[in-house]
Each structure stands twice: as structure tokens, then as C-alpha cells.
Design a protein around this motif. Structure first.
Motif, PDB file in Angstrom:
ATOM      1  N   ALA A  22      59.955  47.089  18.938  1.00 28.08           N
ATOM      2  CA  ALA A  22      59.009  45.990  19.154  1.00 28.08           C
ATOM      3  C   ALA A  22      57.754  46.555  19.818  1.00 28.08           C
ATOM      4  O   ALA A  22      57.494  46.310  20.999  1.00 28.08           O
ATOM      5  N   PRO A  23      56.969  47.338  19.084  1.00 32.49           N
ATOM      6  CA  PRO A  23      55.837  48.039  19.698  1.00 32.49           C
ATOM      7  C   PRO A  23      54.771  47.134  20.309  1.00 32.49           C
ATOM      8  O   PRO A  23      54.184  47.479  21.335  1.00 32.49           O
ATOM      9  N   ALA A  24      54.516  45.991  19.710  1.00 32.17           N
ATOM     10  CA  ALA A  24      53.497  45.092  20.259  1.00 32.17           C
ATOM     11  C   ALA A  24      53.950  44.535  21.613  1.00 32.17           C
ATOM     12  O   ALA A  24      53.180  44.506  22.577  1.00 32.17           O
ATOM     13  N   THR A  25      55.193  44.127  21.693  1.00 27.90           N
ATOM     14  CA  THR A  25      55.735  43.625  22.955  1.00 27.90           C
ATOM     15  C   THR A  25      55.773  44.734  23.992  1.00 27.90           C
ATOM     16  O   THR A  25      55.421  44.533  25.150  1.00 27.90           O
ATOM     17  N   SER A  26      56.185  45.915  23.573  1.00 24.04           N
ATOM     18  CA  SER A  26      56.219  47.069  24.461  1.00 24.04           C
ATOM     19  C   SER A  26      54.847  47.343  25.053  1.00 24.04           C
ATOM     20  O   SER A  26      54.705  47.587  26.261  1.00 24.04           O
ATOM     21  N   HIS A  27      53.829  47.267  24.225  1.00 30.54           N
ATOM     22  CA  HIS A  27      52.463  47.529  24.687  1.00 30.54           C
ATOM     23  C   HIS A  27      52.001  46.468  25.686  1.00 30.54           C
ATOM     24  O   HIS A  27      51.376  46.792  26.698  1.00 30.54           O
ATOM     25  N   VAL A  28      52.301  45.213  25.417  1.00 24.18           N
ATOM     26  CA  VAL A  28      51.914  44.131  26.339  1.00 24.18           C
ATOM     27  C   VAL A  28      52.610  44.312  27.682  1.00 24.18           C
ATOM     28  O   VAL A  28      51.978  44.196  28.737  1.00 24.18           O
ATOM     29  N   VAL A  29      53.908  44.617  27.656  1.00 18.62           N
ATOM     30  CA  VAL A  29      54.647  44.843  28.897  1.00 18.62           C
ATOM     31  C   VAL A  29      54.031  46.013  29.669  1.00 18.62           C
ATOM     32  O   VAL A  29      53.809  45.932  30.873  1.00 18.62           O
ATOM     33  N   ALA A  30      53.736  47.099  28.965  1.00  9.25           N
ATOM     34  CA  ALA A  30      53.140  48.274  29.614  1.00  9.25           C
ATOM     35  C   ALA A  30      51.804  47.931  30.256  1.00  9.25           C
ATOM     36  O   ALA A  30      51.529  48.344  31.398  1.00  9.25           O
ATOM     37  N   GLN A  31      50.968  47.199  29.552  1.00 11.04           N
ATOM     38  CA  GLN A  31      49.659  46.818  30.094  1.00 11.04           C
ATOM     39  C   GLN A  31      49.803  45.935  31.326  1.00 11.04           C
ATOM     40  O   GLN A  31      49.119  46.131  32.324  1.00 11.04           O
ATOM     41  N   LEU A  32      50.686  44.933  31.252  1.00 12.28           N
ATOM     42  CA  LEU A  32      50.885  44.025  32.390  1.00 12.28           C
ATOM     43  C   LEU A  32      51.395  44.770  33.616  1.00 12.28           C
ATOM     44  O   LEU A  32      50.919  44.556  34.733  1.00 12.28           O
ATOM     45  N   VAL A  33      52.358  45.648  33.395  1.00  9.12           N
ATOM     46  CA  VAL A  33      52.911  46.411  34.513  1.00  9.12           C
ATOM     47  C   VAL A  33      51.859  47.340  35.100  1.00  9.12           C
ATOM     48  O   VAL A  33      51.711  47.451  36.320  1.00  9.12           O
ATOM     49  N   LYS A  34      51.101  48.016  34.239  1.00  5.03           N
ATOM     50  CA  LYS A  34      50.058  48.935  34.701  1.00  5.03           C
ATOM     51  C   LYS A  34      49.003  48.213  35.536  1.00  5.03           C
ATOM     52  O   LYS A  34      48.529  48.730  36.548  1.00  5.03           O
ATOM     53  N   GLU A  35      48.627  47.003  35.110  1.00  5.67           N
ATOM     54  CA  GLU A  35      47.610  46.230  35.812  1.00  5.67           C
ATOM     55  C   GLU A  35      48.130  45.607  37.112  1.00  5.67           C
ATOM     56  O   GLU A  35      47.351  45.262  37.997  1.00  5.67           O
ATOM     57  N   THR A  36      49.447  45.462  37.221  1.00  8.24           N
ATOM     58  CA  THR A  36      50.038  44.734  38.334  1.00  8.24           C
ATOM     59  C   THR A  36      50.624  45.629  39.420  1.00  8.24           C
ATOM     60  O   THR A  36      50.533  45.304  40.606  1.00  8.24           O
ATOM     61  N   PHE A  37      51.233  46.752  39.029  1.00  7.72           N
ATOM     62  CA  PHE A  37      51.981  47.562  39.980  1.00  7.72           C
ATOM     63  C   PHE A  37      51.450  48.994  40.065  1.00  7.72           C
ATOM     64  O   PHE A  37      50.960  49.539  39.085  1.00  7.72           O
ATOM     65  N   ASP A  38      51.623  49.576  41.203  1.00  3.98           N
ATOM     66  CA  ASP A  38      51.359  50.995  41.391  1.00  3.98           C
ATOM     67  C   ASP A  38      52.448  51.755  40.628  1.00  3.98           C
ATOM     68  O   ASP A  38      53.636  51.447  40.769  1.00  3.98           O
ATOM     69  N   SER A  39      52.067  52.748  39.844  1.00  2.00           N
ATOM     70  CA  SER A  39      53.030  53.465  38.999  1.00  2.00           C
ATOM     71  C   SER A  39      54.056  54.260  39.804  1.00  2.00           C
ATOM     72  O   SER A  39      55.066  54.695  39.256  1.00  2.00           O
ATOM     73  N   ARG A  40      53.834  54.421  41.096  1.00  2.00           N
ATOM     74  CA  ARG A  40      54.848  55.066  41.935  1.00  2.00           C
ATOM     75  C   ARG A  40      56.044  54.147  42.168  1.00  2.00           C
ATOM     76  O   ARG A  40      57.119  54.614  42.537  1.00  2.00           O
ATOM     77  N   TYR A  41      55.846  52.843  41.935  1.00  2.00           N
ATOM     78  CA  TYR A  41      56.903  51.878  42.212  1.00  2.00           C
ATOM     79  C   TYR A  41      57.495  51.260  40.953  1.00  2.00           C
ATOM     80  O   TYR A  41      58.692  51.006  40.889  1.00  2.00           O
ATOM     81  N   VAL A  42      56.660  50.986  39.971  1.00  2.00           N
ATOM     82  CA  VAL A  42      57.131  50.440  38.702  1.00  2.00           C
ATOM     83  C   VAL A  42      56.390  51.158  37.589  1.00  2.00           C
ATOM     84  O   VAL A  42      55.159  51.161  37.551  1.00  2.00           O
ATOM     85  N   ALA A  43      57.147  51.769  36.700  1.00  2.00           N
ATOM     86  CA  ALA A  43      56.548  52.508  35.594  1.00  2.00           C
ATOM     87  C   ALA A  43      57.150  52.038  34.281  1.00  2.00           C
ATOM     88  O   ALA A  43      58.288  51.569  34.234  1.00  2.00           O
ATOM     89  N   VAL A  44      56.378  52.158  33.227  1.00  2.00           N
ATOM     90  CA  VAL A  44      56.842  51.818  31.880  1.00  2.00           C
ATOM     91  C   VAL A  44      56.709  53.059  31.015  1.00  2.00           C
ATOM     92  O   VAL A  44      55.661  53.704  30.999  1.00  2.00           O
ATOM     93  N   LEU A  45      57.767  53.372  30.304  1.00  2.00           N
ATOM     94  CA  LEU A  45      57.745  54.484  29.358  1.00  2.00           C
ATOM     95  C   LEU A  45      57.826  53.917  27.950  1.00  2.00           C
ATOM     96  O   LEU A  45      58.879  53.452  27.528  1.00  2.00           O
ATOM     97  N   GLU A  46      56.699  53.920  27.265  1.00  4.79           N
ATOM     98  CA  GLU A  46      56.682  53.499  25.869  1.00  4.79           C
ATOM     99  C   GLU A  46      57.005  54.726  25.029  1.00  4.79           C
ATOM    100  O   GLU A  46      56.210  55.663  24.980  1.00  4.79           O
ATOM    101  N   SER A  47      58.161  54.726  24.443  1.00  3.24           N
ATOM    102  CA  SER A  47      58.575  55.912  23.711  1.00  3.24           C
ATOM    103  C   SER A  47      59.717  55.574  22.771  1.00  3.24           C
ATOM    104  O   SER A  47      60.158  54.444  22.694  1.00  3.24           O
ATOM    105  N   GLY A  48      60.183  56.609  22.120  1.00  2.00           N
ATOM    106  CA  GLY A  48      61.281  56.448  21.184  1.00  2.00           C
ATOM    107  C   GLY A  48      62.620  56.811  21.804  1.00  2.00           C
ATOM    108  O   GLY A  48      62.762  56.945  23.018  1.00  2.00           O
TER     109      GLY A  48
END
Length: 109
Positions: A22-48
Motif C-alpha cells: 500500500a505505497p500511497a498509505t505508506s507515504h502518507v503515514v511517513a509524511q505525517l510521522v515525519k512532520e509530527t515526531f522527532d525521528s529519534r523517537y518515532v521513525a518510519v521505514l518505507e521499504s520492501g
């Protein structure tokens, strides 16, 4: 996202690995997390699958997996090797039906 809320509320860091199916959903989740949280605390790995396999070799305190049985078995097998606590949840448990009346704004008429 509910498991993430609980993890944050308990003071934990988290890594999210959305489905590559679900690449579109994955991208939206990644963007929301990136805009909301410091990557030291919450990170998203969009990958296979290859990154998911690498993640499963790491030591985590807890794994929450939502998806199909076959992949859940792989997750559980990897977690057992690390003595990691796991919650396995079947995917698709909360379907949503959008009626044309809702889209047209006439649902409550």
C-alpha cells in the motif's frame, strides 16, 4: 496507529514499517510521522520485504504486527529467537464502507 499511540503514551520509541503493498498509505503515514515526531523517537521505514527481514533480526522490546497469517508466522518465528513479546493481529478487521450519499453530502437529508 493505535499501537503507536499506546507506545508513545508509555514513553517508548517506535519504528513503523508500513506495508509495501500500500505505497500511497505508506507515504502518507511517513509524511505525517515525519512532520509530527522527532525521528529519534518515532521513525518510519518505507521499504520492501528485505528491510522487514533485517528489522526482524534486531532486538526489540515489543513487536506489534498487523497482517496476514503467513507473514505473522514469520514475525513470530523471528521474535521467538530474540525472546521478544509480540501481538499478532489479522489485517482487515475494520472495514469501511463509503456510501455515495456521504460523498454527495446528502447522507443526513
Amino acid at each position: 496507529m493505535l499501537p503507536l499511540i499506546g507506545a508513545i503514551a508509555a514513553g517508548n520509541c517506535a519504528i513503523l514499517k508500513p506495508s509495501e503493498l500500500a505505497p500511497a498509505t505508506s507515504h502518507v503515514v511517513a509524511q505525517l510521522v515525519k512532520e509530527t515526531f522527532d525521528s529519534r523517537y518515532v521513525a518510519v521505514l518505507e521499504s520492501g520485504v528485505e528491510i522487514a527481514c533485517v528489522l526482524l533480526t534486531q532486538k526489540f522490546d515489543y513487536i506489534f504486527f498487523t497482517g496476514e497469517i503467513r507473514v505473522g508466522q514469520i514475525v513470530m518465528e523471528a521474535a521467538v529467537k530474540q525472546l521478544t513479546l509480540v501481538t499478532l493481529e489479522r489485517g482487515g478487521k475494520s472495514p469501511c464502507i463509503v456510501d455515495r450519499k456521504c460523498v454527495e453530502g446528502t447522507f443526513f437529508d
